[in-house]
Design an enzyme around this catalytic site. Structure first.
Site, PDB file in Angstrom:
ATOM      1  N   SER A 577       0.740  -1.176   0.069  1.00 60.12           N
ATOM      2  CA  SER A 577       0.019  -0.056   0.233  1.00 60.12           C
ATOM      3  C   SER A 577       0.746   1.325   0.097  1.00 60.12           C
ATOM      4  O   SER A 577       0.434   2.620  -0.342  1.00 60.12           O
ATOM      5  CB  SER A 577      -0.876   0.020   1.091  1.00 60.12           C
ATOM      6  N   LYS A 579       3.423   3.677  -1.407  1.00 58.77           N
ATOM      7  CA  LYS A 579       3.521   4.356  -2.671  1.00 58.77           C
ATOM      8  C   LYS A 579       4.874   4.561  -3.230  1.00 58.77           C
ATOM      9  O   LYS A 579       5.345   4.705  -4.469  1.00 58.77           O
ATOM     10  CB  LYS A 579       2.547   5.576  -2.965  1.00 58.77           C
ATOM     11  N   GLU A 606      -2.837  -2.469  -5.618  1.00 57.15           N
ATOM     12  CA  GLU A 606      -3.906  -1.947  -5.956  1.00 57.15           C
ATOM     13  C   GLU A 606      -4.264  -0.642  -5.119  1.00 57.15           C
ATOM     14  O   GLU A 606      -5.051   0.283  -5.478  1.00 57.15           O
ATOM     15  CB  GLU A 606      -5.252  -3.010  -5.727  1.00 57.15           C
ATOM     16  N   ALA A 611      -7.005   4.047  -2.892  1.00 55.73           N
ATOM     17  CA  ALA A 611      -7.336   3.006  -1.963  1.00 55.73           C
ATOM     18  C   ALA A 611      -7.898   1.639  -2.233  1.00 55.73           C
ATOM     19  O   ALA A 611      -7.461   1.028  -3.259  1.00 55.73           O
ATOM     20  CB  ALA A 611      -8.133   3.561  -0.676  1.00 55.73           C
ATOM     21  N   LEU A 613     -10.537   1.364  -3.997  1.00 60.09           N
ATOM     22  CA  LEU A 613     -11.300   1.411  -5.324  1.00 60.09           C
ATOM     23  C   LEU A 613     -10.463   0.427  -6.320  1.00 60.09           C
ATOM     24  O   LEU A 613      -9.279   0.617  -6.368  1.00 60.09           O
ATOM     25  CB  LEU A 613     -11.398   2.623  -5.873  1.00 60.09           C
ATOM     26  N   GLU A 667      -2.918  14.122   6.503  1.00 64.25           N
ATOM     27  CA  GLU A 667      -1.645  13.536   7.060  1.00 64.25           C
ATOM     28  C   GLU A 667      -1.787  14.207   8.397  1.00 64.25           C
ATOM     29  O   GLU A 667      -2.345  15.262   8.663  1.00 64.25           O
ATOM     30  CB  GLU A 667      -0.483  14.118   6.129  1.00 64.25           C
ATOM     31  N   ASP A 678       1.017  14.567  -2.733  1.00 60.58           N
ATOM     32  CA  ASP A 678       0.528  13.202  -2.809  1.00 60.58           C
ATOM     33  C   ASP A 678      -0.324  12.977  -4.051  1.00 60.58           C
ATOM     34  O   ASP A 678      -0.315  11.658  -4.379  1.00 60.58           O
ATOM     35  CB  ASP A 678      -0.249  12.870  -1.496  1.00 60.58           C
ATOM     36  N   LYS A 682      -0.144   9.855  -7.023  1.00 62.87           N
ATOM     37  CA  LYS A 682      -0.886   8.903  -7.454  1.00 62.87           C
ATOM     38  C   LYS A 682      -1.145   9.349  -8.935  1.00 62.87           C
ATOM     39  O   LYS A 682      -1.371   8.345  -9.501  1.00 62.87           O
ATOM     40  CB  LYS A 682      -2.218   9.290  -6.799  1.00 62.87           C
TER      41      LYS A 682
HETATM   42 MG    MG Z   1      -6.935   1.061  -5.729  1.00 60.24          MG
END
Ligand code: MG
Ligand code: ASP
Length: 815
Positions: A577, A579, A606, A611, A613, A667, A678, A682
């Site tokens: 999780s 990144k 994923e 998160a 999704l 955060e 952030d 992503k």
């Molecule tokens: Mg996801």
């Protein structure tokens, strides 16, 4: 008549002696019993120390003192519990025995080595004393006792230290003893006598063998071996996970098991029992209720053919090669003969089909002697080059799979090799055994545990196991453990088992084993004293690398993310999780993927975007099937979604930010959210996913706040200073509203890969218009999805949704 034998661990202290006496009494109520005892735990080892290690007198006396102390302690405590126990008499006997031992030691002190007959006497004292102690317990409980002296009645041939019993001769002797029906028969195990009436012993752990012999001599209908394990397992339960107790096995299987290293019984025990058809049952004194394992004659027709996986360590393999092997048919048997004469046990033999190569395995301790013998035997042939130099490979183990007619089991060999192959373990030799009861492979000793576990799981455990090494137990890690616990039944129905092997945070690491119930992990974690660092982690991964092993990284630690290539190379899958790996340099990004491809391992992440999704998988599905991204727009931050949503309700930026923080959306310092970095990360992950080779620095970030806000590292101060911006944002929101729009913080990927994150004014037709309250939304305009884009929308942060995303990645490892 029933025979009961109790091993050293069942006689380790006063309580255990008395517990054994209880078992004896209970059985005596039903039928006559004969009892064979080992020495109390540890005593034989002390006595062996005296003779084996060439120690000086004082050290030898010390060993005697230690043994004496154990015996005295035992009878002292027996007296405390059973007050009429004949303490003084027993103590006298113990003292006399050890005094005699001392004398022996003084007498032979001048010799370098004790003669073998004396060694046998020294080693057997523990058994003698066990019988004395038990006799007096039983007498003080008002039983009549007949003691059989094994030196006079168990007649044997061979060396003083490893004698073989002549059952018929022994039977004759014993039949002459007058034993009353209501007497309890007692005999010291391990001891026998030769035809000169001298004391000999039957090899280490020989009292099992004594028990079998006495059972045959007395025509017992059953021989019970009481020990400290429940019986015979599918593999050694102290080393291997997921083992289970075998209800019953045949004599032949039991023999094969002890030959190939199972430590339950002395290897000679079964043969006499088989010859006299006496069933044998293995029972546990510490778990009387357990049914044990029955060893008997039977046809195995409707049973699982496979019984157990065993190992013998410290093996050396000799490779004999050269033309002579083909030419000289006698060569192999000559080697076997000469080694047999020297008492060197060849455990396994293989010959190559081309017939000019012959391998055999022996215990490593015999290597030097064997080498000398072979060099003597073939001195000339070696010189003439008819034989090549003899090669030795050391540090090996033999792994055997035992069962009746196991070759009939289709797929067995392919299962063995494929599971070893998947774990990247090389097989140096295989042997199908001349009996139908085993198949063995020779592998490096350092791989033995992993191989046993892998093969055991494959053959005996019809569940798919996922082994998890979890790092990071903040909100997401904790939720993940809870979800796994909650889904236990569901997974069970699907024959899946998730085993968490390790739990760690930045400070500590907890290694879980069979004894730790995952439900109570937090308690164990608190108690764990093991410090966490990458070295310890890597070591534990190396030692525990089972099939389907996964490192789950629920931290945001950059150093840990740099280890992924290393983990994958070690044979583990990685789920993150975190990144940091996917947003590091493109070079490392590609390296992870290349390694995973090469090692056939998965790297899943994923939850890196949105998160739980299903973003990454959806994208991959689309692009694997030929779709192309035209343009992407999305709200990728839960906190910014919340804050910008609040602005249109006329709440001030500083207040909205404070609310978001209080709700746990941000955060620790909201400054980090508002910096936009952030979101940029992503976006970078998405862009790379669809094939754009860009770096983080290529993403254009239009900051929400002016540059100088970066310097407020203190949250309070930051929130206070933020008020400066309130008026500006009131203005911007108003302006947007006037043209029917709202402000959103949007990440964009344009055709060609140009990426940006910035505040945008969004009109009511745009799917992002309604996204607020912490929701994320991602709109993908692609060849397949246009003019109406593919939209994914939902909470893009939070422990439960993120953990569920990690969990589903975990299941993708095996599905
Ligand atoms: Mg996801
Ligand atoms: N006490 C002997 C040994 O430890 C024999 C036995 O326990 O079976 O080897």
């Amino acid at each position: 008549m029933k025979l009961l034998k109790f091993g050293g661990t069942s006689l380790a202290n006063a309580k255990k002696f008395l517990c054994v006496a209880d078992i004896i009494e209970k059985n005596k109520n039903h039928e006559q019993v004969a009892i064979v005892l080992s020495a109390p735990a540890k005593i034989t080892n002390y006595l062996v120390n005296i003779i084996e290690n060439n120690i000086n007198i004082n050290q030898a006396l010390e060993q005697i003192e230690l043994s004496e102390k154990i015996c005295i302690e035992i009878i002292k405590n027996i007296k405390k519990i059973q007050s009429n126990f004949l303490y003084e008499e027993t103590k006298k006997i113990i003292k006399t025995e050890f005094n005699q031992l001392q004398n022996i030691i003084y007498n032979f002190a001048s010799l370098k080595k004790y003669p073998e007959n004396i060694q046998a006497i020294i080693m057997s004292r523990g058994e003698i004393l066990s019988i004395e102690i038990m006799k007096n317990i039983l007498i003080s409980r008002f039983h009549q006792v007949t003691i059989i002296n094994p030196v006079e009645n168990i007649i044997s041939k061979g060396s003083f230290l490893n004698s073989k019993v002549d059952i018929n001769a022994s039977k004759k002797c014993i039949s002459k003893i007058n034993i009353k029906n209501d007497n309890i028969i007692l005999m010291a195990g391990f001891i026998a006598g030769n035809n000169k009436g001298e004391l000999v012993i039957l090899g280490r752990n020989g009292s099992d063998y004594s028990a079998a012999i006495l059972a045959c001599c007395l025509n017992s209908k059953l021989c019970e071996i009481w020990t400290d394990v429940d019986g015979v397992f599918t593999a050694d339960p102290r080393k291997i996970f997921n083992t289970f107790l075998l209800k019953s096995i045949s004599y032949e299987e039991a023999m094969e098991l002890s030959y190939f290293g199972a430590k339950v019984l002395h290897p000679r025990t079964i043969e006499p029992l088989k010859d006299f058809n006496i069933p044998c049952i293995i029972k546990n004194t510490s778990n009387i209720k357990s049914k044990g394992t029955l060893i008997c004659q039977k046809n195995n027709s409707n049973e699982n053919m496979l019984k157990s996986v065993t190992n013998i360590d410290d093996i050396a393999m000799f490779i004999v090669s050269g033309d002579l092997i083909k030419q000289n048919n006698n060569l192999i048997s000559k080697i076997l003969d000469i080694l047999k004469k020297e008492n060197i046990n060849i455990i396994l033999i293989t010959q190559s089909s081309s017939k000019n190569n012959f391998n055999f395995c022996i215990l490593e301790k015999d290597t030097k002697r064997t080498m000398i013998l072979l060099n003597q035997l073939y001195e000339l042939e070696l010189k003439e080059k008819l034989l090549n130099n003899i090669n030795i490979i050391r540090n090996l183990s033999i792994l055997s799979i035992i069962g009746f007619n196991i070759f009939q089991k289709s797929n067995l060999t392919s299962k063995i090799f494929s599971s070893l192959g998947k774990s990247k373990i090389n097989v140096l030799a295989i042997s199908q055994g001349s009996s139908k009861y085993s198949i063995s492979v020779v592998i490096k000793k350092k791989n033995i545990l992993q191989s046993m576990q892998t093969i055991h799981d494959e053959l005996f455990y019809n569940k798919t196991i996922i082994n998890v090494f979890l790092i990071g137990i903040g909100g997401v890690g904790k939720s993940l453990i809870n979800q796994i616990l909650k889904q236990k039944k569901f997974l069970e129905n699907k024959n899946i088992e998730i085993k968490i092997r390790t739990i760690a945070n930045s400070k500590k690491i907890l290694f879980l084993n069979n004894c730790i119930d995952l439900k109570h992990w937090e308690k164990y974690f608190k108690e764990s004293k093991e410090k966490f660092n990458l070295e310890i982690l890597n070591k534990s991964l190396k030692n525990n690398c089972f099939l389907n092993s996964v490192v789950i990284d629920c931290t945001s630690d950059e150093n840990l993310s740099k280890q992924y290539v290393n983990f994958i190379s070690k044979g583990l899958h990685v789920i993150a999780s975190n990144k940091k790996a996917n947003t590091s340099s493109l070079e490392y990004y590609n390296k992870i993927r290349n390694t995973a491809l090469k090692e056939n391992k998965k790297f899943l992440y994923e939850t890196n975007v949105g998160a739980g999704l299903p973003v990454i998988q959806t994208l991959q599905n689309l692009f694997h099937t030929g779709d192309n991204l035209i343009c992407f727009k999305g709200i990728l931050s839960g906190s910014l979604s919340f804050i910008f949503g609040k602005l249109e309700e006329n709440i001030l930026l500083s207040d909205a930010t404070k609310q978001a923080k209080d709700l746990g959306f941000t955060e620790p310092n909201p400054c980090d959210d508002l910096s936009g970095i952030d979101v940029a990360r992503k976006l970078l992950i998405l862009a790379r996913e669809v094939g754009y080779e860009i770096e983080l620095k290529d993403i254009e970030i239009e900051p929400i706040l002016p540059e100088h806000f970066k310097k407020y590292h203190n949250t309070e101060e930051f929130l206070y200073k933020l008020k400066e911006m309130d008026a500006i944002f009131i203005e911007r929101v108003k302006k947007a509203k006037n043209s029917g729009k709202v402000l959103r913080f949007v990440g964009t990927i344009e055709k060609g890969g140009k990426c940006s994150v910035k505040i945008e004014e969004i009109n009511s037709n745009n799917p992002l218009y309604k996204v607020k309250n912490g929701e994320n939304a991602l709109t993908f305009y692609t060849n397949y999805y246009q003019p109406i884009p593919l939209v994914l929308r939902g909470y893009g942060a939070g422990n439960n949704v993120t953990a569920s995303g990690v969990f589903s990645d975990l299941l993708r490892i095996i599905l």
